[in-house]
Design a protein around this motif. Structure first.
Motif, PDB file in Angstrom:
ATOM      1  N   LEU A   1       0.835  -1.210   0.000  1.00  0.00           N
ATOM      2  CA  LEU A   1       0.000   0.000   0.000  1.00  0.00           C
ATOM      3  C   LEU A   1       0.865   1.252   0.000  1.00  0.00           C
ATOM      4  O   LEU A   1       0.601   2.216  -0.728  1.00  0.00           O
ATOM      5  CB  LEU A   1      -0.923   0.008   1.222  1.00  0.00           C
ATOM      6  CG  LEU A   1      -2.214  -0.799   1.158  1.00  0.00           C
ATOM      7  CD1 LEU A   1      -2.932  -0.755   2.507  1.00  0.00           C
ATOM      8  CD2 LEU A   1      -3.138  -0.284   0.065  1.00  0.00           C
ATOM      9  N   ALA A   2       1.921   1.240   0.834  1.00  0.00           N
ATOM     10  CA  ALA A   2       2.834   2.385   0.900  1.00  0.00           C
ATOM     11  C   ALA A   2       3.535   2.589  -0.434  1.00  0.00           C
ATOM     12  O   ALA A   2       3.702   3.727  -0.895  1.00  0.00           O
ATOM     13  CB  ALA A   2       3.851   2.171   2.013  1.00  0.00           C
ATOM     14  N   LEU A   3       3.944   1.487  -1.066  1.00  0.00           N
ATOM     15  CA  LEU A   3       4.610   1.569  -2.363  1.00  0.00           C
ATOM     16  C   LEU A   3       3.684   2.173  -3.418  1.00  0.00           C
ATOM     17  O   LEU A   3       4.100   3.028  -4.211  1.00  0.00           O
ATOM     18  CB  LEU A   3       5.073   0.176  -2.800  1.00  0.00           C
ATOM     19  CG  LEU A   3       5.835   0.091  -4.129  1.00  0.00           C
ATOM     20  CD1 LEU A   3       7.109   0.930  -4.089  1.00  0.00           C
ATOM     21  CD2 LEU A   3       6.173  -1.367  -4.456  1.00  0.00           C
ATOM     22  N   VAL A   4       2.417   1.747  -3.402  1.00  0.00           N
ATOM     23  CA  VAL A   4       1.432   2.307  -4.334  1.00  0.00           C
ATOM     24  C   VAL A   4       1.281   3.805  -4.107  1.00  0.00           C
ATOM     25  O   VAL A   4       1.212   4.603  -5.048  1.00  0.00           O
ATOM     26  CB  VAL A   4       0.071   1.602  -4.177  1.00  0.00           C
ATOM     27  CG1 VAL A   4      -1.016   2.340  -4.960  1.00  0.00           C
ATOM     28  CG2 VAL A   4       0.167   0.160  -4.663  1.00  0.00           C
ATOM     29  N   GLY A   5       1.263   4.216  -2.822  1.00  0.00           N
ATOM     30  CA  GLY A   5       1.133   5.631  -2.488  1.00  0.00           C
ATOM     31  C   GLY A   5       2.259   6.471  -3.068  1.00  0.00           C
ATOM     32  O   GLY A   5       2.026   7.555  -3.612  1.00  0.00           O
ATOM     33  N   VAL A   6       3.476   5.966  -2.962  1.00  0.00           N
ATOM     34  CA  VAL A   6       4.632   6.686  -3.512  1.00  0.00           C
ATOM     35  C   VAL A   6       4.560   6.712  -5.039  1.00  0.00           C
ATOM     36  O   VAL A   6       4.828   7.736  -5.674  1.00  0.00           O
ATOM     37  CB  VAL A   6       5.954   6.041  -3.043  1.00  0.00           C
ATOM     38  CG1 VAL A   6       7.154   6.678  -3.759  1.00  0.00           C
ATOM     39  CG2 VAL A   6       6.111   6.190  -1.525  1.00  0.00           C
ATOM     40  N   LEU A   7       4.177   5.571  -5.651  1.00  0.00           N
ATOM     41  CA  LEU A   7       4.104   5.490  -7.119  1.00  0.00           C
ATOM     42  C   LEU A   7       3.048   6.437  -7.688  1.00  0.00           C
ATOM     43  O   LEU A   7       3.206   6.962  -8.792  1.00  0.00           O
ATOM     44  CB  LEU A   7       3.807   4.053  -7.544  1.00  0.00           C
ATOM     45  CG  LEU A   7       4.971   3.059  -7.395  1.00  0.00           C
ATOM     46  CD1 LEU A   7       4.519   1.648  -7.751  1.00  0.00           C
ATOM     47  CD2 LEU A   7       6.149   3.467  -8.280  1.00  0.00           C
ATOM     48  N   ILE A   8       1.968   6.669  -6.929  1.00  0.00           N
ATOM     49  CA  ILE A   8       0.932   7.611  -7.374  1.00  0.00           C
ATOM     50  C   ILE A   8       1.539   8.989  -7.605  1.00  0.00           C
ATOM     51  O   ILE A   8       1.291   9.641  -8.619  1.00  0.00           O
ATOM     52  CB  ILE A   8      -0.214   7.693  -6.341  1.00  0.00           C
ATOM     53  CG1 ILE A   8      -1.089   6.439  -6.437  1.00  0.00           C
ATOM     54  CG2 ILE A   8      -1.074   8.948  -6.564  1.00  0.00           C
ATOM     55  CD1 ILE A   8      -2.138   6.348  -5.351  1.00  0.00           C
TER      56      ILE A   8
END
Length: 300
Positions: A143-150
């Motif tokens: 989830l954190a990785l997705v947040g950064v990728l956004i």
């Protein structure tokens, strides 16, 4: 001693630990207000004062609490000294990035870094200590990785400040965990490693109106000297909390700091947050909720 007395003492120690933890993370969260007072001074120059006056104050504190023997024990261990030399570089880098971010109106991104930090610690534990991640903690990291990728994809920018703060403090914590020395004594040795570099840079390279403290007004010099208190005071609270609380419990308090930074950035310094960045925060917060609930379940 009766069971009730033991229980009362344990409850009292837990209460003291919680108050110390709140004190530590609240002070860390409010730190941007202090550094904003020095926004006319370069980050490197502020870092110099932070190193020098922290070193002076730490010596006084260690002598006052009778921990000089802990320092002497470290000085007799060359391997530990080298490890603390390496960790001091990471600590100095973390301090510099944090100060630079505050003085360049990037408190929101700094808070994001400290939200990411506990999740980054999970990854470090998996890599260096072969710690197995539960499915929920794995989900939290994703989830954190997705947040950064956004943010990377939608805004075309990498949150370098946030990632720099999270990685430097995470690796710093990893090194300190391996060395396992008294926190105050260890910080004094780290400050001692940085001290000659700070003094050399101050004498040779700093050419600003505030560089010569003899020419400064009293208010500015007091603000510069306060860098030692701003650095050391929350650490003293943290040490008191760490002695009395389990790490799993202490971990829940660490979100106080970045949460205060988030509020300070928006409501006191009017930092603008675009929708894409708000999405990034949303994913990080969701990750922390999942991570915290998983940790709570395990601790029970």
């Amino acid at each position: 001693m009766t069971n009730n007395t033991v229980s009362d003492n344990a409850a009292n120690e837990t209460r003291k630990g919680a108050l110390n933890a709140i004190g530590a993370y609240t002070l860390w969260g409010l730190a941007p207000i202090y550094f904003k007072l020095l926004s006319d001074i370069s980050a490197a120059e502020i870092l110099i004062h932070r190193i020098i006056w922290s070193f002076v104050l730490l010596i006084l504190v260690i002598l006052a609490v009778g921990k000089w023997r802990k320092v002497q024990e470290i000085l007799r261990q060359p391997k530990v000294l080298k490890s603390l030399g390496l960790s001091s570089i990471l600590l100095g880098f973390n301090w510099l990035v944090f100060i630079w971010a505050i003085n360049n109106n990037m408190i929101l991104e700094a808070s994001l870094g400290y939200y990411i930090n506990p999740l980054f610690n999970v990854v470090l534990g998996m890599i260096f200590f072969s710690e197995r991640l539960s499915k929920w903690k794995t989900f939290a990291v994703l989830l954190a990785l997705v947040g950064v990728l956004i943010q990377v994809i939608s805004l075309g920018t990498v949150p370098l400040v946030a990632l720099g703060l999270a990685t430097s403090f995470g690796i710093y914590g990893l090194l300190r965990k391996k060395v396992q020395v008294d926190s105050l004594a260890g910080l004094l040795i780290e400050s001692a490693w940085l001290l000659p570099i700070a003094i050399f840079y101050w004498v040779m390279f700093v050419d600003s109106p505030s560089a010569n403290m003899l020419n400064n007004d009293m208010a500015l010099n007091i603000a510069l000297l306060a860098a030692g208190i701003v650095t050391t005071a929350p650490l003293l609270f943290f040490t008191g909390a760490a002695k009395r609380l389990p790490l799993a419990t202490l971990g829940f308090f660490q979100y106080i700091g970045p949460s205060i930074m988030f509020v300070v950035a928006i409501y006191f310094y009017n930092e603008h947050i675009v929708f894409e960045k708000m999405l990034t925060f949303g994913f990080i917060w969701a990750a922390l909720v999942v991570f915290s609930l998983s940790s709570l379940k395990k601790s029970k």
